[in-house]
Design an enzyme around this catalytic site. Structure first.
Site, PDB file in Angstrom:
ATOM      1  N   TRP A 149     -29.495 -41.982 -31.307  1.00  0.00           N
ATOM      2  CA  TRP A 149     -30.698 -41.715 -32.074  1.00  0.00           C
ATOM      3  C   TRP A 149     -30.766 -40.306 -32.667  1.00  0.00           C
ATOM      4  CZ3 TRP A 149     -32.225 -37.558 -29.421  1.00  0.00           C
ATOM      5  CH2 TRP A 149     -31.975 -37.517 -28.045  1.00  0.00           C
ATOM      6  N   ASN A 150     -29.836 -39.430 -32.330  1.00  0.00           N
ATOM      7  CA  ASN A 150     -30.023 -38.037 -32.777  1.00  0.00           C
ATOM      8  C   ASN A 150     -29.740 -37.830 -34.257  1.00  0.00           C
ATOM      9  OD1 ASN A 150     -27.316 -38.495 -32.195  1.00  0.00           O
ATOM     10  ND2 ASN A 150     -26.941 -36.427 -31.455  1.00  0.00           N
ATOM     11  N   LYS A 173     -24.722 -51.788 -33.237  1.00  0.00           N
ATOM     12  CA  LYS A 173     -26.042 -51.658 -32.615  1.00  0.00           C
ATOM     13  C   LYS A 173     -26.445 -50.199 -32.757  1.00  0.00           C
ATOM     14  CE  LYS A 173     -27.477 -50.542 -28.566  1.00  0.00           C
ATOM     15  NZ  LYS A 173     -28.591 -49.677 -29.016  1.00  0.00           N
ATOM     16  N   ALA A 174     -27.383 -49.938 -33.637  1.00  0.00           N
ATOM     17  CA  ALA A 174     -27.892 -48.573 -33.777  1.00  0.00           C
ATOM     18  C   ALA A 174     -28.955 -48.363 -32.704  1.00  0.00           C
ATOM     19  CB  ALA A 174     -28.472 -48.371 -35.159  1.00  0.00           C
ATOM     20  N   GLY A 226     -22.692 -41.325 -27.401  1.00  0.00           N
ATOM     21  CA  GLY A 226     -23.858 -41.186 -26.530  1.00  0.00           C
ATOM     22  C   GLY A 226     -23.479 -40.417 -25.285  1.00  0.00           C
ATOM     23  N   SER A 227     -24.196 -40.680 -24.206  1.00  0.00           N
ATOM     24  CA  SER A 227     -23.984 -39.890 -22.993  1.00  0.00           C
ATOM     25  C   SER A 227     -22.694 -40.307 -22.279  1.00  0.00           C
ATOM     26  CB  SER A 227     -25.173 -40.046 -22.051  1.00  0.00           C
ATOM     27  OG  SER A 227     -25.284 -41.387 -21.643  1.00  0.00           O
ATOM     28  N   GLU A 248     -17.234 -40.993 -28.058  1.00  0.00           N
ATOM     29  CA  GLU A 248     -17.677 -39.649 -28.433  1.00  0.00           C
ATOM     30  C   GLU A 248     -18.884 -39.348 -27.544  1.00  0.00           C
ATOM     31  OE1 GLU A 248     -19.608 -36.950 -29.399  1.00  0.00           O
ATOM     32  OE2 GLU A 248     -20.119 -37.729 -31.385  1.00  0.00           O
ATOM     33  N   LEU A 249     -18.652 -38.544 -26.512  1.00  0.00           N
ATOM     34  CA  LEU A 249     -19.644 -38.429 -25.429  1.00  0.00           C
ATOM     35  C   LEU A 249     -20.275 -37.034 -25.366  1.00  0.00           C
ATOM     36  CD1 LEU A 249     -17.576 -40.505 -22.860  1.00  0.00           C
ATOM     37  CD2 LEU A 249     -19.278 -41.293 -24.502  1.00  0.00           C
ATOM     38  N   CYS A 282     -24.642 -33.212 -29.923  1.00  0.00           N
ATOM     39  CA  CYS A 282     -23.617 -33.149 -28.877  1.00  0.00           C
ATOM     40  C   CYS A 282     -22.767 -31.886 -28.988  1.00  0.00           C
ATOM     41  CB  CYS A 282     -22.744 -34.392 -28.904  1.00  0.00           C
ATOM     42  SG  CYS A 282     -22.121 -34.772 -30.543  1.00  0.00           S
ATOM     43  N   GLU A 379     -25.807 -31.249 -19.503  1.00  0.00           N
ATOM     44  CA  GLU A 379     -26.110 -31.036 -20.918  1.00  0.00           C
ATOM     45  C   GLU A 379     -27.624 -31.064 -21.143  1.00  0.00           C
ATOM     46  OE1 GLU A 379     -24.895 -34.380 -23.300  1.00  0.00           O
ATOM     47  OE2 GLU A 379     -24.707 -33.146 -25.097  1.00  0.00           O
TER      48      GLU A 379
HETATM   49  P1  NAD Z   1     -28.976 -42.711 -22.709  1.00  0.00           P
HETATM   50  O1  NAD Z   1     -27.687 -42.370 -22.094  1.00  0.00           O
HETATM   51  O2  NAD Z   1     -29.869 -43.702 -22.044  1.00  0.00           O
HETATM   52  O3  NAD Z   1     -28.757 -43.267 -24.214  1.00  0.00           O
HETATM   53  C1  NAD Z   1     -27.909 -42.624 -25.133  1.00  0.00           C
HETATM   54  C2  NAD Z   1     -27.610 -43.632 -26.246  1.00  0.00           C
HETATM   55  O4  NAD Z   1     -26.872 -44.710 -25.711  1.00  0.00           O
HETATM   56  C3  NAD Z   1     -28.868 -44.280 -26.848  1.00  0.00           C
HETATM   57  O5  NAD Z   1     -28.660 -44.424 -28.233  1.00  0.00           O
HETATM   58  C4  NAD Z   1     -28.973 -45.649 -26.181  1.00  0.00           C
HETATM   59  O6  NAD Z   1     -29.553 -46.625 -27.033  1.00  0.00           O
HETATM   60  C5  NAD Z   1     -27.536 -45.970 -25.923  1.00  0.00           C
HETATM   61  N1  NAD Z   1     -27.357 -46.767 -24.716  1.00  0.00           N
HETATM   62  C6  NAD Z   1     -27.907 -46.562 -23.506  1.00  0.00           C
HETATM   63  N2  NAD Z   1     -27.482 -47.482 -22.619  1.00  0.00           N
HETATM   64  C7  NAD Z   1     -26.639 -48.293 -23.297  1.00  0.00           C
HETATM   65  C8  NAD Z   1     -25.865 -49.435 -22.944  1.00  0.00           C
HETATM   66  N3  NAD Z   1     -25.839 -49.919 -21.696  1.00  0.00           N
HETATM   67  N4  NAD Z   1     -25.122 -50.027 -23.902  1.00  0.00           N
HETATM   68  C9  NAD Z   1     -25.094 -49.551 -25.172  1.00  0.00           C
HETATM   69  N5  NAD Z   1     -25.799 -48.479 -25.562  1.00  0.00           N
HETATM   70  C10 NAD Z   1     -26.558 -47.847 -24.645  1.00  0.00           C
HETATM   71  O7  NAD Z   1     -29.745 -41.385 -22.863  1.00  0.00           O
HETATM   72  P2  NAD Z   1     -30.975 -40.952 -23.741  1.00  0.00           P
HETATM   73  O8  NAD Z   1     -32.096 -40.563 -22.829  1.00  0.00           O
HETATM   74  O9  NAD Z   1     -31.287 -41.892 -24.844  1.00  0.00           O
HETATM   75  O10 NAD Z   1     -30.331 -39.667 -24.343  1.00  0.00           O
HETATM   76  C11 NAD Z   1     -30.083 -38.561 -23.535  1.00  0.00           C
HETATM   77  C12 NAD Z   1     -28.634 -38.293 -23.326  1.00  0.00           C
HETATM   78  O11 NAD Z   1     -27.815 -39.042 -24.217  1.00  0.00           O
HETATM   79  C13 NAD Z   1     -28.349 -36.854 -23.640  1.00  0.00           C
HETATM   80  O12 NAD Z   1     -28.388 -36.111 -22.484  1.00  0.00           O
HETATM   81  C14 NAD Z   1     -27.000 -36.847 -24.291  1.00  0.00           C
HETATM   82  O13 NAD Z   1     -26.021 -36.545 -23.321  1.00  0.00           O
HETATM   83  C15 NAD Z   1     -26.757 -38.245 -24.716  1.00  0.00           C
HETATM   84  N6  NAD Z   1     -26.674 -38.417 -26.169  1.00  0.00           N
HETATM   85  C16 NAD Z   1     -25.551 -38.009 -26.763  1.00  0.00           C
HETATM   86  C17 NAD Z   1     -25.424 -38.142 -28.122  1.00  0.00           C
HETATM   87  C18 NAD Z   1     -24.175 -37.678 -28.804  1.00  0.00           C
HETATM   88  O14 NAD Z   1     -24.208 -37.459 -30.004  1.00  0.00           O
HETATM   89  N7  NAD Z   1     -23.053 -37.564 -28.102  1.00  0.00           N
HETATM   90  C19 NAD Z   1     -26.460 -38.685 -28.870  1.00  0.00           C
HETATM   91  C20 NAD Z   1     -27.618 -39.117 -28.206  1.00  0.00           C
HETATM   92  C21 NAD Z   1     -27.709 -38.984 -26.844  1.00  0.00           C
END
Ligand code: NAD
Length: 478
Positions: A149-150, A173-174, A226-227, A248-249, A282, A379
């Site tokens: 979402w960022n 899946k966005a 994502g994370s 890309e984490l 990130c 982070e």
């Molecule tokens: P989160 O880990 O719950 O979600 C991060 C992203 O992953 C979201 O877009 C979410 O929809 C997706 N996601 C979550 N669980 C999933 C699953 N089981 N299958 C597929 N997609 C899934 O965390 P959050 O609270 O939304 O965001 C916080 C953390 O996410 C941050 O601390 C950061 O580390 C990470 N993040 C990283 C980026 C990046 O550009 N690397 C971007 C957004 C969030």
């Protein structure tokens, strides 16, 4: 101005509604601005069937035709820049000019990968007369991709561009919080006549969707941003079918500020960059290791500039930083600050939520943060910077490498020997000296260690979406 789009599923070249929806919330006002559909198991199965069918067509489409179609869709996205940016500011909160810039950045990712579609060269390996060894790069197949979402536009652009340029089909899946960018990408490709099934858009409960898609062996690549925690779990799921992953984490980027640098210039540009996108990047510069001889001055200039950041509704002119993307981040950042202060850190500015409506958080600077504070290893993903003194470049590099992350790292220096040491020793996929830009369409971007693997962008960007096939051909039977 325009309104928020009617976001739907996009499967097999057709828009599809859903019985269930999730709200899209404006983080600046907490108002519901739209809805995102929840895909059923049937929708997901249909998307897999469509992607398999789409791949049969698209994988055989000449690269020049693929590139032309990507460029045509990108031209529409450029025309629709303000409409898309408006939706992004509504759903994400970032300042409108930054949303406009993000739309263009997404377009640039498409344009770069369209060019790369024509350059997925193989090679001929020297061999004996009558024998040929030829290496081919072929599209890997249907991709399941998950974007966060960022950056609602540029993150999905990376994934769709890589897949479609390579000749793959994709189910994207966005993030449910911010679906507008992906919606507009699908709309643009639909409008220019992308064959049905090549691009499919789904949404719903993230774990349900990733579990359903990844467990199906029709999916040949999993691409996720994502994370690290979620990336690890998706990698584990993918391993059941030996499906490769592009991950890309997370990061927690170190910045090594050497004593020879222009202190004020480094501090000013750092403070602006640390607060960009409310720190939800990130590659955000988060851990500043500053030589002790310039520490006080750097900290003073940095803190003053950070505190002066104009925070507000991204629709208002002059705003530099919008709210956090969701309420979870407010709670997470509040806890980070409390823990750091308990551990003995100095809170120079910020540290708290702003107001009671909207997820606004103050630009925050913590100094002299002890190594055992949680924020030193986790982070922050928010507008918080850590500024700590170090006695030498060796100590700074040791700190930089002390975490399991290795995405972006930065240095400020004019000394060639310091640059050399950073290049040799800093563990990161991207190292930037005297600039806080870590990723461009033409440069490969990705992490080492727990920050993931694979690269997006640059000449390497399509590699993960392709498989290598070596063909040995003898003219006579041997
Ligand atoms: P989160 O880990 O719950 O979600 C991060 C992203 O992953 C979201 O877009 C979410 O929809 C997706 N996601 C979550 N669980 C999933 C699953 N089981 N299958 C597929 N997609 C899934 O965390 P959050 O609270 O939304 O965001 C916080 C953390 O996410 C941050 O601390 C950061 O580390 C990470 N993040 C990283 C980026 C990046 O550009 N690397 C971007 C957004 C969030």
């Amino acid at each position: 101005m325009t309104t928020y789009p009617d976001v739907q599923l996009y499967i097999d070249g057709a828009w599809r509604t859903s019985a269930a929806h999730l709200p899209v919330i404006n983080p600046a006002t907490e108002e519901v601005v739209g809805q995102v559909p929840v895909a059923t198991s049937q929708d997901l199965d249909d998307a897999i069937t469509a992607a398999s069918k789409g791949f049969e067509v698209w994988g055989q489409t000449p690269p020049k035709e693929r590139a032309d179609l990507i460029r045509a869709a990108t031209a529409l996205l450029r025309e629709r820049q303000d409409e898309i940016a408006y939706a992004i500011t509504l759903e994400h909160g970032k300042p409108f000019p930054q949303a406009q810039a993000e739309v263009i950045r997404g377009c640039e990712f498409f344009e770069w990968d369209a060019g790369e579609a024509l350059r997925t060269y193989g090679r001929v390996i020297p061999s004996a007369p009558g024998v040929k060894y030829v290496v081919h790069h072929q599209p890997i197949g249907p991709v399941a991709a998950f974007s966060p979402w960022n950056f609602p536009m540029s993150q999905p652009s990376r994934k769709v561009a890589g897949a479609v340029a390579s000749g793959c089909s994709i189910i994207l899946k966005a993030a449910e919080e911010t679906p507008a960018g992906a919606h507009h990408i699908a709309r643009a490709f639909h409008d220019v006549g992308l064959p049905a099934g090549v691009l499919n858009l789904v949404s719903g409960v993230p774990a349900d969707i990733s579990g359903h898609l990844i467990s199906n062996d029709a999916i040949k690549l999993v691409a996720f941003t994502g994370s690290t925690a979620v990336g690890r779990s998706l990698t584990s799921l993918a391993s059941d079918n030996m499906t490769p992953v592009l991950m890309e984490l997370g990061g927690h980027a170190p910045v090594i500020v050497c004593e020879d640098t222009d202190v004020d210039a480094a501090a000013l540009t750092s403070a602006v960059r640390a607060m960009r996108n409310a720190g939800q990047v990130c590659t955000s510069p988060t851990r500043f290791f500053v030589h002790e001889s310039i520490f006080d001055r750097f900290l003073g200039v940095f803190t003053d500039r950070a505190a002066a950041t104009v925070v507000g509704n991204g629709m208002d002119p002059g705003v530099e930083m919008g709210p956090l993307a969701n309420e979870r981040r407010v709670a997470a950042l509040t806890a980070f600050v409390a823990d750091a202060v308990d551990a003995g850190a100095d809170l120079l500015t910020g540290g708290s939520r702003i107001g009671t409506t909207g997820y606004f958080f103050e630009p925050t600077v913590l100094a002299n943060v002890p190594d055992d504070a949680r924020i030193m290893t986790e982070e922050p993903f928010g507008p918080i910077a850590i500024v700590n003194p170090v006695e030498s470049i060796d100590a700074a590099i040791e700190q930089a490498n002390s975490l399991p992350y290795g995405l972006a790292a930065y240095g400020f220096t004019n000394r060639a020997d310091y640059v050399d040491q950073m290049v040799e020793r800093v563990e990161a996929g991207n190292l930037s000296i005297n600039t806080l830009e870590a990723s461009l369409p033409e440069t490969p971007f990705g992490g080492v260690k727990s920050s993931g693997y694979g690269r997006e962008g640059g000449a390497e960007g399509l590699h993960h979406y392709m498989v290598v096939k070596n063909v040995s051909h003898s003219i006579s039977i041997v």
